[in-house]
Design a protein around this motif. Sequence first.
Motif, PDB file in Angstrom:
ATOM      1  N   LYS A 175       7.793  65.892 -44.048  1.00 55.61           N
ATOM      2  CA  LYS A 175       7.858  66.302 -45.463  1.00 55.61           C
ATOM      3  C   LYS A 175       6.973  65.397 -46.324  1.00 55.61           C
ATOM      4  O   LYS A 175       7.419  64.798 -47.306  1.00 55.61           O
ATOM      5  CB  LYS A 175       9.304  66.313 -45.969  1.00 55.61           C
ATOM      6  N   PRO A 197      12.715  65.531 -51.307  1.00 57.99           N
ATOM      7  CA  PRO A 197      11.421  66.136 -50.961  1.00 57.99           C
ATOM      8  C   PRO A 197      10.960  67.144 -52.013  1.00 57.99           C
ATOM      9  O   PRO A 197      11.747  67.691 -52.778  1.00 57.99           O
ATOM     10  CB  PRO A 197      11.704  66.817 -49.617  1.00 57.99           C
ATOM     11  N   TRP A 198       9.651  67.369 -52.011  1.00 55.97           N
ATOM     12  CA  TRP A 198       9.033  68.393 -52.846  1.00 55.97           C
ATOM     13  C   TRP A 198       9.348  69.770 -52.257  1.00 55.97           C
ATOM     14  O   TRP A 198       9.405  69.906 -51.051  1.00 55.97           O
ATOM     15  CB  TRP A 198       7.525  68.147 -52.887  1.00 55.97           C
ATOM     16  N   GLY A 243       6.548  63.344 -57.147  1.00 55.31           N
ATOM     17  CA  GLY A 243       5.565  63.913 -56.225  1.00 55.31           C
ATOM     18  C   GLY A 243       4.368  64.505 -56.925  1.00 55.31           C
ATOM     19  O   GLY A 243       3.710  65.414 -56.391  1.00 55.31           O
ATOM     20  N   ASP A 296       2.004  70.792 -47.683  1.00 55.86           N
ATOM     21  CA  ASP A 296       2.216  70.818 -49.127  1.00 55.86           C
ATOM     22  C   ASP A 296       2.245  69.386 -49.658  1.00 55.86           C
ATOM     23  O   ASP A 296       3.305  68.820 -49.941  1.00 55.86           O
ATOM     24  CB  ASP A 296       3.520  71.546 -49.450  1.00 55.86           C
ATOM     25  N   CYS A 297       1.050  68.802 -49.780  1.00 58.49           N
ATOM     26  CA  CYS A 297       0.941  67.422 -50.241  1.00 58.49           C
ATOM     27  C   CYS A 297      -0.334  67.273 -51.064  1.00 58.49           C
ATOM     28  O   CYS A 297      -1.184  68.169 -51.100  1.00 58.49           O
ATOM     29  CB  CYS A 297       0.930  66.447 -49.062  1.00 58.49           C
ATOM     30  N   ARG A 350       4.370  64.182 -49.011  1.00 59.39           N
ATOM     31  CA  ARG A 350       4.029  64.636 -50.358  1.00 59.39           C
ATOM     32  C   ARG A 350       2.910  63.787 -50.964  1.00 59.39           C
ATOM     33  O   ARG A 350       1.859  64.284 -51.299  1.00 59.39           O
ATOM     34  CB  ARG A 350       5.266  64.609 -51.264  1.00 59.39           C
ATOM     35  N   ASN A 351       3.144  62.495 -51.103  1.00 62.29           N
ATOM     36  CA  ASN A 351       2.144  61.593 -51.686  1.00 62.29           C
ATOM     37  C   ASN A 351       1.378  60.914 -50.557  1.00 62.29           C
ATOM     38  O   ASN A 351       1.971  60.180 -49.762  1.00 62.29           O
ATOM     39  CB  ASN A 351       2.805  60.539 -52.567  1.00 62.29           C
TER      40      ASN A 351
END
Length: 701
Positions: free
Chosen positions: A556, A245-246, A357, A580-581, A558-559
């Motif tokens: 989680k 994960p980022w 990411g 947070d993406c 991201r993209n």
Amino acid sequence: ASSPRVSYLHSLPRLPRVSTSTLFLRRRYLIINSVKNSVFFFCSIRSAFVTVTMKLSDVGLDAVKTPRLVKVIAFAFISITTIFLFNHFSDSFSYPSLISSPEAVQTNATTVSAVSPSPPPRPHLKISPPPLPPTVVRTGIIDENGAMSDTFEIGGFDPGAVDEIKTGNSSSSSEATGDSKVEFRIEKFSVCDKRKTDHIPCLDNEEEIKRLNSTDRGENYERHCPKERLGCLIPPPDGYKKPIPWPQSRDKIWFNNVPHTRLVEDKGGQNWIRQEKDKFVFPGGGTQFIHGADQYLDQISQMVPGITFGVRTRVALDIGCGVASFGAFLMQRNTTTLSVAPKDVHENQIQFALERGVPAMVAVFATRRLLYPSQAFEMIHCSRCRINWTRDDGILLLEANRMLRAGGYFVWAAQPVYKHEDNLQEQWKEMVDLTNRICWELIKKEGYIAVWRKPLNNSCYLNREAGVKPPLCRPDDDPDDVWYVDMKPCITRLPENGAGANVSTWPARLHDPPERLQSIQMDAYISRKEIMKAESRFWFETVESYVRVFRWNEFKLRNVLDMKAGFGGFAAALNDLGLDCWVMNVVPTSGFNTLPVIYDRGLVGTMHDWCEPFDTYPRTYDLIHAAFLLSNEKKRCNITNIMVEMDRMLRPGGRVYIRDSLSLMDQLQKIATAIGWRAGVHDTGEGPHASVRILICDKGI
């Protein structure tokens, strides 16, 4: 033979049915006569009683004057009178016979008319009003006056139904068509050959590439889509794991997820990438910034203080990005960088960027316009990007100029900037000459970096000497028309009203309706700002319910891919809710081109026709969102092909949210099941009787 009486009855004329008003008048007449007769009878009895009593008194019969006898006689007369009245009223309330002689009917009607010449008024019945309907909570974007409103409710989800989605309970397996049901069947998809693990259909069409007349300008790296769509599922590489994960993925990823060592061998000494056991590690360097992207970004900020990352410069384009460390480190400065590169000899550089990411897409400066609108980026960066900007009268730099926002910066880090070899110095002179002719101002040249600034308006272009090339583009040229459109060797005109140059700073621009909103070719005009605000409000409420009910914080993400982005409301909601993406906002070619508005809001996106495959690697996105896309595109494309393409882009363990028409859900769920997703249909916040449903799908690892 019938009797004479029966024959007589049949010979009588048939009388009309007696009306209700006639019955009412007849009843009233009978009651009045009965009362009159009763009063007259009672008075007669009383008079006779008095007469008899007086005569008895005259003859001396005092006995009859006793109180007891008087009471007995009075009681007897009252009883007789009561019985008479009861019998008389019972007879008067009986309905008349339906068969009577014509003479009798006529006589009765005449009598009634004499008694009551006009019908009485109908009795006034006091009727209480019906109860008020229950209060209904408004769930639309139109208020009670019919005007657009950005304050509305969209309803909520039933948390108790979430388990049904996760278990993948399916809805009805048939579609109703009139009085019959038509079954939709689809066979389970097979898995493609292992050699297609990194397959991008429109960029790996070797048969079509071989037919090209020339590849001198990079035509072989452009889109060449096959006629036949991919009919199988792309397999992951052996040993594939759920992505790191980022933000940890910025610095390391699993080796088995992108098992390619070419970049390690070619660029390991430039601090791009190295392999450590079962991971790839990214130190953050690049060809021109081997000491790290952070130090490099600090140098740019010092050279050009007005660039202000994260405030004025919100969206950037990194051309020839390598493994996208430049964009990865700009993220922490609140700047979204779209990293682009072709699928060339370093073919997996975009795949590394996506696995980390970082926003990235396969794209090339060749012969066609890139799939981004005019004035999209506040900064365009090229660090050893291997592009000859001055070839063909500068057509590639003119394409960069089209995408660069008015007042934006072009950052070039390359050998001609700092090396003094003759051929490199010649390249520098050509670059300076070209940038002067397109009115770019050289802001600073320091070390191996040169920075130019684009003008804010057309005044410089109009004041050039006659015959100076490149010319201004024709007034009727649409700089936002990019789908399969060739590059043009002309300078893109800037809007006379300053649209594009006057966007707000971040983060205010995310919700401030931009000036270019009025230039979008769509049905509405005056209400466009209200439509954009209402869309943002709708998606904020919707995504907030997704986060709360479906626990998106645990995924989680991201993209993210939004396949029909509109004005970018879905991406704005994710930002406002603190997820947070990053979101790739796709504007379909079949609808209004809202892509300029998306970039003016500080978001990134691209144009695409979903009847064709998308220009990205397999296993790109954690979440794919499609709202009212498939019901629209089914008129043009095979929606099964679209969903197979979605599977190609979706990471194992990723999710798909399809919000669309109820009539389409059964078919979509069956396609999802055939692909191998765990799928479930769920009600929207509008309730179970709405015409819209949500199909939620999980792709297993």
